[in-house]
Design an enzyme around this catalytic site. Structure first.
Site, PDB file in Angstrom:
ATOM      1  N   GLY A  49       0.821  -1.198   0.000  1.00 17.03           N
ATOM      2  CA  GLY A  49       0.000   0.000   0.000  1.00 17.03           C
ATOM      3  C   GLY A  49       0.856   1.249   0.000  1.00 17.03           C
ATOM      4  O   GLY A  49       0.681   2.145  -0.818  1.00 17.03           O
ATOM      5  N   ALA A  50       1.819   1.280   0.923  1.00 10.17           N
ATOM      6  CA  ALA A  50       2.738   2.416   1.028  1.00 10.17           C
ATOM      7  C   ALA A  50       3.882   2.013   1.944  1.00 10.17           C
ATOM      8  O   ALA A  50       3.798   1.024   2.676  1.00 10.17           O
ATOM      9  CB  ALA A  50       2.027   3.650   1.564  1.00 10.17           C
ATOM     10  N   MET A  51       4.955   2.806   1.902  1.00 10.38           N
ATOM     11  CA  MET A  51       6.120   2.541   2.748  1.00 10.38           C
ATOM     12  C   MET A  51       6.635   3.855   3.296  1.00 10.38           C
ATOM     13  O   MET A  51       6.826   4.824   2.558  1.00 10.38           O
ATOM     14  CB  MET A  51       7.220   1.835   1.939  1.00 10.38           C
ATOM     15  CG  MET A  51       8.464   1.516   2.758  1.00 10.38           C
ATOM     16  SD  MET A  51       8.095   0.396   4.139  1.00 10.38           S
ATOM     17  CE  MET A  51       9.429   0.797   5.262  1.00 10.38           C
ATOM     18  N   GLU A  52       6.868   3.885   4.622  1.00  6.67           N
ATOM     19  CA  GLU A  52       7.150   5.137   5.325  1.00  6.67           C
ATOM     20  C   GLU A  52       8.632   5.502   5.367  1.00  6.67           C
ATOM     21  O   GLU A  52       9.118   6.046   6.369  1.00  6.67           O
ATOM     22  CB  GLU A  52       6.614   5.056   6.753  1.00  6.67           C
ATOM     23  CG  GLU A  52       7.347   4.093   7.702  1.00  6.67           C
ATOM     24  CD  GLU A  52       6.907   2.657   7.640  1.00  6.67           C
ATOM     25  OE1 GLU A  52       7.309   1.867   8.510  1.00  6.67           O
ATOM     26  OE2 GLU A  52       6.145   2.299   6.704  1.00  6.67           O
ATOM     27  N   ASN A  53       9.375   5.261   4.305  1.00 11.78           N
ATOM     28  CA  ASN A  53      10.787   5.653   4.290  1.00 11.78           C
ATOM     29  C   ASN A  53      10.930   7.107   4.726  1.00 11.78           C
ATOM     30  O   ASN A  53      10.240   7.991   4.219  1.00 11.78           O
ATOM     31  CB  ASN A  53      11.360   5.500   2.881  1.00 11.78           C
ATOM     32  CG  ASN A  53      11.106   4.121   2.306  1.00 11.78           C
ATOM     33  OD1 ASN A  53      11.693   3.147   2.721  1.00 11.78           O
ATOM     34  ND2 ASN A  53      10.195   4.056   1.344  1.00 11.78           N
ATOM     35  N   HIS A  85      -1.837   6.855   8.051  1.00  9.44           N
ATOM     36  CA  HIS A  85      -0.999   5.776   8.592  1.00  9.44           C
ATOM     37  C   HIS A  85       0.482   6.073   8.381  1.00  9.44           C
ATOM     38  O   HIS A  85       1.282   5.981   9.323  1.00  9.44           O
ATOM     39  CB  HIS A  85      -1.385   4.461   7.907  1.00  9.44           C
ATOM     40  CG  HIS A  85      -0.649   3.257   8.402  1.00  9.44           C
ATOM     41  ND1 HIS A  85      -1.144   2.414   9.385  1.00  9.44           N
ATOM     42  CD2 HIS A  85       0.561   2.748   8.060  1.00  9.44           C
ATOM     43  CE1 HIS A  85      -0.287   1.448   9.608  1.00  9.44           C
ATOM     44  NE2 HIS A  85       0.774   1.627   8.813  1.00  9.44           N
ATOM     45  N   GLU A  86       0.838   6.436   7.162  1.00  6.89           N
ATOM     46  CA  GLU A  86       2.254   6.705   6.877  1.00  6.89           C
ATOM     47  C   GLU A  86       2.734   7.956   7.604  1.00  6.89           C
ATOM     48  O   GLU A  86       3.898   8.033   8.025  1.00  6.89           O
ATOM     49  CB  GLU A  86       2.471   6.842   5.369  1.00  6.89           C
ATOM     50  CG  GLU A  86       2.012   5.646   4.552  1.00  6.89           C
ATOM     51  CD  GLU A  86       2.523   4.315   5.084  1.00  6.89           C
ATOM     52  OE1 GLU A  86       3.689   4.238   5.524  1.00  6.89           O
ATOM     53  OE2 GLU A  86       1.755   3.334   5.057  1.00  6.89           O
ATOM     54  N   HIS A  89       3.613   7.073  11.061  1.00  6.20           N
ATOM     55  CA  HIS A  89       4.872   6.321  11.131  1.00  6.20           C
ATOM     56  C   HIS A  89       6.075   7.239  11.341  1.00  6.20           C
ATOM     57  O   HIS A  89       7.151   6.757  11.706  1.00  6.20           O
ATOM     58  CB  HIS A  89       5.073   5.509   9.857  1.00  6.20           C
ATOM     59  CG  HIS A  89       4.581   4.104   9.944  1.00  6.20           C
ATOM     60  ND1 HIS A  89       4.796   3.307  11.048  1.00  6.20           N
ATOM     61  CD2 HIS A  89       3.899   3.332   9.043  1.00  6.20           C
ATOM     62  CE1 HIS A  89       4.276   2.107  10.832  1.00  6.20           C
ATOM     63  NE2 HIS A  89       3.717   2.100   9.635  1.00  6.20           N
ATOM     64  N   GLU A 108       3.589  -1.452  13.634  1.00 10.03           N
ATOM     65  CA  GLU A 108       2.426  -1.596  12.761  1.00 10.03           C
ATOM     66  C   GLU A 108       1.107  -1.695  13.530  1.00 10.03           C
ATOM     67  O   GLU A 108       0.123  -1.054  13.172  1.00 10.03           O
ATOM     68  CB  GLU A 108       2.601  -2.797  11.833  1.00 10.03           C
ATOM     69  CG  GLU A 108       3.741  -2.648  10.837  1.00 10.03           C
ATOM     70  CD  GLU A 108       3.583  -1.449   9.911  1.00 10.03           C
ATOM     71  OE1 GLU A 108       2.489  -0.855   9.855  1.00 10.03           O
ATOM     72  OE2 GLU A 108       4.568  -1.094   9.230  1.00 10.03           O
TER      73      GLU A 108
END
Length: 254
Positions: A49-53, A85-86, A89, A108
């Site tokens: 879905g997404a990644m919080e880099n 959500h991201e 994070h 998570e």
């Protein structure tokens, strides 16, 4: 940034004027308070879905771009929840991160709980809660009752991808909800404040989170710790009684 294909029309609509800041406004706030540079890239061929880099969030394009001519209310709600959500994070996942992969639910489960609360505040809390429980009953309960059952903090794995489950995420969020229920909103906030105060910039464990919640409230929460290592769905025996004279309905669990 996203490459637009020939003949394709893309629009991103941001709602302003709501009493609660829109998630994309919250992303801007994160830039101001947490870092000097922040970017979002939308990718069509992204397997999550997404990644919080940190400073470069990667989103599946369907979870950050919407078109009012074809997107549904559910699409908009999903985008709102995932962007929130991201954003969350930035704290629960980046500023305070996991010591090892076995602690995945630390970031998570906690962040799912936070984005659930955000979506509830932005829309209808009862409807959001019903939706979340429906996911648990449809997906997580069956996972917990089958051969793939595992605790929210597994102690072994064959492949790391196997950790990204509804148990680690959604059941993990319900364990966080246990803290909130036991301690109340004020007690939970005290625990979160202590958690960030103690561990900002550190890689920590689920036990560190439990300790912060317990210490901030002077409570023994050792019983909650068992939820991290025990798989399965609790089964309760429930009895009910209605007093017509007092017009009261009593529910007891055994």
């Amino acid at each position: 940034r996203r490459a637009v294909q020939p003949g394709e029309k893309l629009q991103l609509h941001v709602s302003v004027g709501h009493a609660t800041p829109h998630p994309l406004h919250c992303v801007h706030t994160a830039v101001v308070h947490a870092q000097d540079l922040f970017n979002i890239v939308a990718v069509d061929d992204f397997n999550m879905g997404a990644m919080e880099n940190k400073s470069l969030n990667i989103f599946n394009s369907r979870l950050v771009l919407a078109d009012p001519d074809s997107s549904t209310d559910g699409d908009y709600a999903r985008i709102e929840g995932v962007v929130g959500h991201e954003y969350f994070h930035n704290w629960t996942g980046n500023r305070v991160t996991c010591r090892d992969w076995f602690q995945l639910t630390l970031k998570e489960g906690l962040t799912v709980f936070r984005d659930q609360g955000f979506s509830a505040d932005m829309n209808s809390a009862p409807v959001k809660r019903i939706e979340d429980v429906a996911v648990l009953r449809a997906s997580q309960f069956s996972e917990d009752a089958g051969p793939m059952a595992h605790p929210i903090r597994p102690d072994s794995y064959i492949k790391m991808d196997n950790f990204y489950t509804v148990t680690v995420y959604e059941k993990g969020a319900e364990v966080i909800r246990l803290y909130h229920t036991l301690l109340g909103a004020e007690g939970f906030r005290k625990g979160m404040d202590l958690y960030f105060q103690r561990h900002d910039g550190q890689a920590v464990t689920c036990d560190d989170f439990l300790a912060a919640m317990a210490d901030a409230n002077g409570e023994d929460l050792s019983g909650v710790g068992r939820w991290y290592s025990q798989a399965g769905t609790p089964k309760l025996t429930v009895t009910t009684a209605y007093d017509a004279a007092k017009k009261s309905f009593t529910i007891q669990t055994h």
